[in-house]
Design a protein around this motif. Structure first.
Motif, short mmCIF file in Angstrom:
data_model
loop_
_atom_site.label_atom_id
_atom_site.label_comp_id
_atom_site.label_asym_id
_atom_site.label_seq_id
_atom_site.Cartn_x
_atom_site.Cartn_y
_atom_site.Cartn_z
N ILE A 153 33.37 40.04 30.76
CA ILE A 153 34.63 39.31 30.93
C ILE A 153 35.64 40.37 31.33
N ARG A 154 35.81 40.54 32.63
CA ARG A 154 36.54 41.68 33.16
C ARG A 154 37.99 41.73 32.69
N ASN A 155 38.64 40.56 32.60
CA ASN A 155 40.04 40.60 32.18
C ASN A 155 40.19 41.09 30.74
N ILE A 156 39.21 40.80 29.89
CA ILE A 156 39.25 41.31 28.52
C ILE A 156 39.00 42.82 28.54
N GLU A 157 38.02 43.25 29.34
CA GLU A 157 37.73 44.68 29.45
C GLU A 157 38.96 45.47 29.89
N GLU A 158 39.75 44.88 30.79
CA GLU A 158 40.89 45.59 31.36
C GLU A 158 42.21 45.25 30.67
N GLY A 159 42.14 44.44 29.60
CA GLY A 159 43.35 44.09 28.87
C GLY A 159 44.33 43.27 29.68
N LYS A 160 43.82 42.35 30.49
CA LYS A 160 44.66 41.56 31.38
C LYS A 160 44.50 40.07 31.09
N ASN A 161 45.41 39.29 31.64
CA ASN A 161 45.26 37.84 31.66
C ASN A 161 44.22 37.49 32.72
N PHE A 191 48.38 32.78 39.33
CA PHE A 191 48.69 32.94 37.91
C PHE A 191 47.79 34.03 37.35
N GLY A 192 48.25 34.69 36.27
CA GLY A 192 47.43 35.73 35.66
C GLY A 192 47.47 37.02 36.45
N ASP A 193 46.44 37.85 36.24
CA ASP A 193 46.40 39.19 36.82
C ASP A 193 45.14 39.38 37.67
N PRO A 194 45.22 40.20 38.72
CA PRO A 194 44.01 40.55 39.46
C PRO A 194 43.14 41.48 38.62
N VAL A 195 41.83 41.39 38.79
CA VAL A 195 40.90 42.26 38.07
C VAL A 195 39.99 42.96 39.07
#
Length: 260
Positions: free
Chosen positions: A130-138, A206-210
């Motif tokens: 789950i890349r957004n969790i790995e990178e601390g992003k939305n 919406f959210g962040d790029p990963v």
């Protein structure tokens, strides 16, 4: 650790203003929900929109007008227990706030809809990224060109979330998330994002790029932010929603709503 907090503990922190970030990865194993509040005069048409579009808008709870304690989280208050809200007037975003007690009134009907954050624990348990969790992003969210079925005055394009994976991981993700039919279920698209009308993965609406690594493909799930676009497609005097990624965390466990 946010993942280990119970939903009640997390909601208490949110209510006190001590948690204002995305709820992705929080209260691991519990169902998270999108929120829409609107005047009761149009609530039936919006309910019909959700029924006609169950993939992006799976209903978890619908409250009576003026009620803010959901059955899926006794003791909670939908006016205070989400990290961030959006206030819309006549279809336009007015402001973002952390408490809507001064906005929500006795004529408002509240809808809670399933969220893809709710199957992330199952993906992680299977060793999938789950890349957004790995990178601390939305999570990354995109508006596609696919039309939802309209209902009354409500219309919307389909919104999707994206999680990058290898093709082999994507196949496993399909198998896992198919069971989560009330939290968007299996992906709606894999691979070439241009096929669904997305122009640039580095610029989500919406959210962040990963980061998408070599050998990975984008995997897209239907997203409850679709309900936000639908609810604001009509110039209603007031609509209240969650801020994308800042969900309501319920007391239901993920496994409670899966297909066995």
């Amino acid at each position: 650790m946010a993942a280990e907090r119970t939903p009640r503990e997390l909601r208490e922190l949110i209510r006190k203003g001590q948690w204002t970030q995305s709820t992705s990865g929080a209260s691991k194993g519990y169902i998270q929900a999108n929120l829409v509040m609107m005047p009761q005069e149009q609530a039936f048409n919006f309910l019909l929109f959700c029924v006609r579009n169950p993939k992006p808008c799976p209903l978890l709870d619908v409250l009576e007008p003026g009620r803010f304690e959901p059955t899926i989280a006794p003791g909670a208050d939908l006016r205070t227990d989400l990290p961030r809200y959006r206030i819309y007037e006549k279809g336009r975003l007015k402001t973002e706030v952390q408490d809507v007690s001064d906005y929500a009134h006795s004529g408002m009907v509240s809808f809670l809809l399933g969220c893809s954050f709710s199957f992330e624990n199952a993906l992680l348990a299977a060793g999938l990224p789950i890349r957004n969790i790995e990178e601390g992003k939305n999570v990354s969210m995109y508006v596609t060109r696919r039309d939802c079925r309209p209902a009354g005055p409500f219309t919307s394009k389909l919104v999707v979330t994206m999680r990058p994976m290898t093709p082999q991981q994507a196949v496993r993700a399909v198998q896992i998330t198919t069971r989560f039919h009330l939290t968007h279920g299996a992906p709606v698209h894999l691979g070439d994002y241009r096929d669904i009308g997305i122009q640039d993965l580095s610029r989500p609406e919406f959210g962040d790029p990963v980061t998408i690594r070599a050998g990975e493909i984008p995997v897209f799930w239907a997203c409850g932010v679709t309900s936000q676009l639908a609810s604001t497609s009509v110039p209603l005097p007031l609509v209240i929603t969650h801020s994308p990624g800042h969900m309501f965390v319920s007391d239901l466990k993920d496994e409670d709503l899966t297909i066995l």
